[in-house]
Design a protein around this motif. Structure first.
Motif, PDB file in Angstrom:
ATOM      1  N   SER A 121      -0.479  -2.210   2.450  1.00  0.00           N
ATOM      2  CA  SER A 121       0.935  -2.294   2.833  1.00  0.00           C
ATOM      3  C   SER A 121       1.848  -2.179   1.621  1.00  0.00           C
ATOM      4  O   SER A 121       1.436  -2.421   0.479  1.00  0.00           O
ATOM      5  CB  SER A 121       1.207  -3.624   3.537  1.00  0.00           C
ATOM      6  N   ASN A 122       3.105  -1.809   1.906  1.00  0.00           N
ATOM      7  CA  ASN A 122       4.101  -1.715   0.839  1.00  0.00           C
ATOM      8  C   ASN A 122       4.377  -3.069   0.201  1.00  0.00           C
ATOM      9  O   ASN A 122       4.753  -3.159  -0.971  1.00  0.00           O
ATOM     10  CB  ASN A 122       5.399  -1.127   1.393  1.00  0.00           C
ATOM     11  N   ASP A 123       4.191  -4.133   0.983  1.00  0.00           N
ATOM     12  CA  ASP A 123       4.446  -5.467   0.438  1.00  0.00           C
ATOM     13  C   ASP A 123       3.482  -5.827  -0.686  1.00  0.00           C
ATOM     14  O   ASP A 123       3.764  -6.704  -1.509  1.00  0.00           O
ATOM     15  CB  ASP A 123       4.337  -6.509   1.558  1.00  0.00           C
ATOM     16  N   GLU A 124       2.333  -5.168  -0.721  1.00  0.00           N
ATOM     17  CA  GLU A 124       1.327  -5.458  -1.743  1.00  0.00           C
ATOM     18  C   GLU A 124       1.582  -4.711  -3.048  1.00  0.00           C
ATOM     19  O   GLU A 124       0.918  -4.973  -4.053  1.00  0.00           O
ATOM     20  CB  GLU A 124      -0.066  -5.090  -1.225  1.00  0.00           C
ATOM     21  N   ILE A 125       2.505  -3.750  -3.025  1.00  0.00           N
ATOM     22  CA  ILE A 125       2.748  -2.930  -4.217  1.00  0.00           C
ATOM     23  C   ILE A 125       3.434  -3.753  -5.294  1.00  0.00           C
ATOM     24  O   ILE A 125       4.404  -4.482  -5.035  1.00  0.00           O
ATOM     25  CB  ILE A 125       3.603  -1.692  -3.854  1.00  0.00           C
ATOM     26  N   LEU A 126       2.942  -3.620  -6.512  1.00  0.00           N
ATOM     27  CA  LEU A 126       3.523  -4.338  -7.649  1.00  0.00           C
ATOM     28  C   LEU A 126       4.715  -3.561  -8.192  1.00  0.00           C
ATOM     29  O   LEU A 126       4.558  -2.462  -8.722  1.00  0.00           O
ATOM     30  CB  LEU A 126       2.477  -4.506  -8.758  1.00  0.00           C
ATOM     31  N   SER A 127       5.899  -4.127  -8.071  1.00  0.00           N
ATOM     32  CA  SER A 127       7.102  -3.515  -8.636  1.00  0.00           C
ATOM     33  C   SER A 127       7.530  -4.370  -9.825  1.00  0.00           C
ATOM     34  O   SER A 127       8.217  -5.392  -9.665  1.00  0.00           O
ATOM     35  CB  SER A 127       8.217  -3.451  -7.577  1.00  0.00           C
TER      36      SER A 127
END
Length: 934
Positions: A350-356
């Motif tokens: 998911s996009n929520d797991e992406i490290l920004s």
């Protein structure tokens, strides 16, 4: 002694030899404006078939450069040529007024940290000022248009209609919010469109980094290579030119069909693509042997340890992985790469797991271990050192490569995953078609000039990602959305609310949105919604002008879904305005907003180098207009093949000036020799013309038909080439050269002279009207001389219709044969002149020994043969074969007539006029000579 020179019909015209263009052009422009010429053309064209060239708006920032002039002159030539061809061809100029460059200019001038509403106020004022400056510079080029009522993307109505266009696309289901990597400029502090990206060389560090297999997955790795166990520590090796992305690594990508090798290097086992083993070992300055190989698909989901942080990086398969460089394994940071992002999502992450971890101004988030708060570019060496410290750095070097840069700041860009608004290329509308499908069909239905543009745009659409349309700026059209604070969903009445916002913007401009209290539209619901502050990509501004100009502010009776006949811009607009207009048109109306696209190349110097101040090779349109005249700039544009690069230099301009003089001098000769002629009272019916006049009409028609066809194909360089050949060779070196004797020496109102003048009048009309779209100043100047005292313009007329005559093909063929013999004869006379035996060709006598076909053609001219060959006497001798053909020229032994300069044996036969030949005596005092052919 009588002065017979006064008895000649010498040319006379007020049309000067010198154009004095820099001085006179501004006066003509002022006169066009005073007489409202553009409006009069519109009135005269009313009811004709429509031709609409929709103007791609230049950006309202800075003085015009040569590319601007090229673009606007091409458009003016097309609009004028369509008008002359019998169309109603309006031209509404426009300007792109929002966006970062203007906002940046205001910040530089007035300082940063200004209140947002003040920034918008200053931006609007600055854009308006720039529009006025550019407008005057465009007008100076002779471009006719609706300058009193141009379209500006910052006009309140256009801003409002842009919101309505967005509403249409939102209603169709194409607009969505998502987290995706977008082109990000730290200096702009905003996402950039594809068209705002340029490429330049950049030196980057390159590193090979080892990702050790996790203890838990070591047995899986051994099994993947067909081994029972791993005898040594093992690691997958990646190669990257962006060390700053290593902290954001979350996966490794391998190609499912590549062969990967397990290489024993002594201390450990390294995994790289088998094809790249030798290159990698050389780069690592290591020796090694391959223990085993396996397909990439066998490595799927095996987990490796991040070299710096306590997390794993699983192997995800991806077909974008290549073997052109590196190791065949790609380190994946979903926040900083489109392919990385896509492979991440393909595995259900998911996009929520992406490290920004990179902030909008280019620094890591403060809590990032080791590098928190550091600028990412400055962190590169620190990251390399840290990798070396932990034993994960296999090799490091530097490389110079092409890298994406911001077209405004010229600084490197990054991919950065941010929450933005997108137009989805593959989302389906109500009719179950995707925008990509609609756009590809649209490209296929569009005509391209040049034709190669179609495949280029088609490939761009086929491969393009979703369009990020949101920006984080002050000076732009707002995205007037309300998002629920908890769910993040759009308000259920979004389309209705957008119309309410559009109505306010129509009255007050975009400022209406930014000062709007949500409660005004949402009432009690306002407490549950956030009013977003994002603005639209400026390519959405210009890309929707078909909606808010063709259908809106300058609607001229268009049906729903207007389609301009032509869009014309530089070739870079395949990924710019053509592109954004195509997508918005297809999203809203189901088809492109244009029927045809024309692209031109870029201006370069004589050596093919891009013009720049540092090279000192820039040539400004204002300088050319001030020194040579805008007419010369127009002729340069028209005479150059715009499908490629357009070279410009002082030497090239000098050649253009020479070409202009050739056309102007020809026009002056035509006008000077018809000054005492009226088509209403002096015209001679075509069946009474001399044969050479009818031939001149035939080749003029041939030239005109070709020129009109070339105008229709937008091949202006062919028109200029044709006009120059027509003036110098067809007229100057042939017809007019022969005609001088008849024009000057026969009776002023005689049939031979009036027949010639009738032909010349038609030729003059044809030439002026064909040159009018290109040499507009000169054509108007000539038209005024031909129509003294009349409040008229050549642009109020259409191309000249020449009188009809039968048998033109045969006439042309016959005279082409005559001209061939004439050309050979003139060469012989020229040789005699070079020997000093004759001066002018009239001093020579000819004897032409010709075979039957040529003999018959030349014999048919009878006594007019001497006029065609420009000699005082020409005799014919028939010979049996081509080998016997020859032309003999000898100096005449006869006396020279003082008036016509012919050498004849009857000079002095009239005792009252002892210096005249019999022909001149007849023309002056008798019934006048008869002519039949020339």
């Amino acid at each position: 002694m009588a002065d017979y020179r006064k008895t000649l019909n010498l040319p006379d015209t007020s049309f000067p030899m010198r154009g004095d263009l820099p001085k006179r052009e501004p006066k003509w422009i002022a006169e066009w404006q005073q007489k409202k010429l553009y409006q009069r053309i519109r009135e005269a064209s009313a009811g004709r078939p429509k031709f609409v060239l929709h103007d791609g708006p230049p950006y309202a920032n800075g003085n015009l450069h040569l590319g601007h002039a090229l673009n606007k002159i091409l458009k003016d030539i097309i609009v004028r040529s369509k008008t002359m061809a019998g169309f109603d061809a309006p031209y509404v100029p426009g300007w792109d007024c929002h966006g970062l460059p203007i906002e940046h200019k205001v910040e530089v001038t007035h300082g940063k940290n200004l209140p947002a509403d003040k920034v918008r106020e200053l931006c609007r004022a600055y854009a308006a000022e720039q529009v006025e400056i550019q407008k005057q510079e465009f007008i100076r080029l002779g471009v006719l248009g609706e300058w009193d009522n141009p379209y500006l993307t910052m006009n309140f109505a256009n801003e409002a209609n842009e919101i309505r266009a967005l509403a249409e696309m939102t209603k169709a289901g194409y607009v969505f919010k998502g987290l995706k990597p977008v082109n990000w400029c730290f200096d702009c502090g905003s996402a950039l469109a594809e068209a705002e990206v340029e490429y330049a060389d950049k030196q980057s560090p390159t590193i090979d980094v080892a990702f050790a297999v996790t203890d838990a997955d070591a047995p899986k790795l051994a099994a993947a290579f067909g081994l029972d166990t791993l005898a040594k520590p093992a690691a997958a090796v990646i190669w990257t030119t962006t060390p700053w992305t290593i902290p954001a690594n979350q996966a490794l990508n391998a190609h499912p069909e590549f062969d990967y090798a397990l290489v024993d290097t002594g201390e450990r086992l390294l995994i790289v693509a088998e094809e790249l083993v030798a290159a990698c070992l050389e780069r690592y300055q290591a020796e090694g042997r391959i223990l085993a190989t396996t397909k990439g698909e066998a490595l799927e989901r095996i987990e490796f340890r991040h070299p710096l942080y306590d997390r794993v990086s699983p192997v995800y398969l991806a077909e974008y992985v290549g073997l052109d460089a590196g190791t065949g394994i790609v380190h994946s940071a979903p926040a900083h790469g489109v392919d990385d992002f896509n492979s991440w999502g393909a595995y259900g992450r998911s996009n929520d797991e992406i490290l920004s971890i990179v902030m909008g101004h280019g620094e890591y988030v403060p809590d990032l271990p080791f590098f928190g708060g550091m600028n990412i570019w400055k962190a590169n060496p620190a990251i390399v050192d840290k990798l070396r410290e932990v034993g994960a750095l296999v090799s490091d070097s530097k490389i110079s490569h092409s890298y994406m840069h911001c077209w405004r700041h010229k600084t490197p860009l990054v991919y950065r995953a941010t929450a933005q608004w997108f137009v989805g290329m593959d989302r389906k509308a109500a009719d179950q078609t995707t925008l990509r499908e609609r756009a590809l069909r649209g490209v296929e239905s569009t005509k391209f000039f040049p034709a190669w543009g179609q495949s280029r745009l088609h490939a761009m659409i086929a491969n393009r990602p979703d369009w990020c349309i949101s920006r984080q700026r002050n000076w732009g059209v707002p995205i007037p959305f309300f998002l629920h604070k908890e769910s993040g969903e759009l308000h259920p009445r979004t389309i209705e609310l957008m119309e309410e916002v559009a109505k306010r913007v129509e009255k007050e401009g975009i400022e209406a949105w930014f000062k709007l209290d949500a409660a005004e539209l949402l009432g009690a619901e306002a407490a549950h919604y956030d009013k977003i502050s994002d603005t639209l990509d400026v390519w959405f501004d210009s890309g929707t002008t078909h909606w808010h100009v063709l259908r809106g502010s300058h609607n001229d009776g268009h049906a729903e879904g207007p389609r301009a006949d032509l869009y014309l811009e530089g070739s870079d607009q395949h990924r710019g305005w053509f592109h954004s207009s195509l997508l918005t048109g297809c999203a809203i109306d189901g088809h492109p907003p244009y029927k045809a696209l024309l692209t031109h190349g870029f201006t370069v110097d004589q050596q093919g180098r891009k013009m720049s101040k540092s090279l000192g090779n820039t040539i400004l349109p204002q300088e050319v207009s001030d020194k040579m005249g805008a007419e010369i700039l127009r002729l340069w544009v028209a005479s150059t093949d715009y499908s490629g690069e357009l070279a410009m230099s002082k030497e090239i301009l000098a050649r253009v000036v020479e070409g202009y003089r050739r056309i102007r001098n020809t026009l002056r000769f035509l006008m000077a020799n018809t000054a005492d002629f009226s088509i209403d009272t002096d015209a001679v019916p075509i069946d009474q013309w001399m044969e050479i006049d009818r031939y001149a009409l035939a080749f003029t028609r041939q030239m005109g038909v070709q020129a009109e066809a070339d105008f229709g194909r937008f091949e202006f360089h062919r028109i200029v080439q044709g006009l120059q050949i027509f003036c110098s060779e067809e007229l100057g070196a042939f017809y007019l050269d022969i005609l001088k004797d008849r024009l000057y020496t026969t009776k002023a109102d005689s049939l031979p002279r009036r027949a010639a003048q009738t032909a010349l009048w038609h030729i003059t009309q044809t030439l002026i009207k064909l040159m009018a779209p290109i040499l507009t100043f000169t054509a108007e100047e000539a038209w005024a001389v031909l129509n003294p005292g009349k409040d008229d313009s050549v642009m109020l007329h259409t191309y000249h219709a020449l009188p009809a005559q039968e048998g033109e093909a045969g006439l042309i063929a016959r005279w082409e044969s005559i001209r061939s013999v004439r050309a050979d004869a003139l060469k012989v006379i020229e040789a005699l002149r070079a020997e000093g035996k004759v001066g002018a060709s009239l001093q020579a006598e000819l004897e032409l020994h010709l075979t039957d076909e040529k003999f018959v053609a030349m014999q048919s001219l009878e006594d007019d043969l001497r006029f065609v060959t420009m000699t005082s006497r020409a005799a014919l001798v028939k010979v049996a074969c081509a080998e016997e053909e020859r032309i003999v020229a000898t100096p005449s032994e006869q006396q020279k007539c003082e008036r016509c300069w012919h050498y004849t044996d009857d000079v002095g036969h009239d005792h009252d006029h002892p210096t005249l030949c019999g022909r001149c005596v007849s023309n002056l005092f008798g019934s006048g000579e008869a002519r039949s052919h020339a």
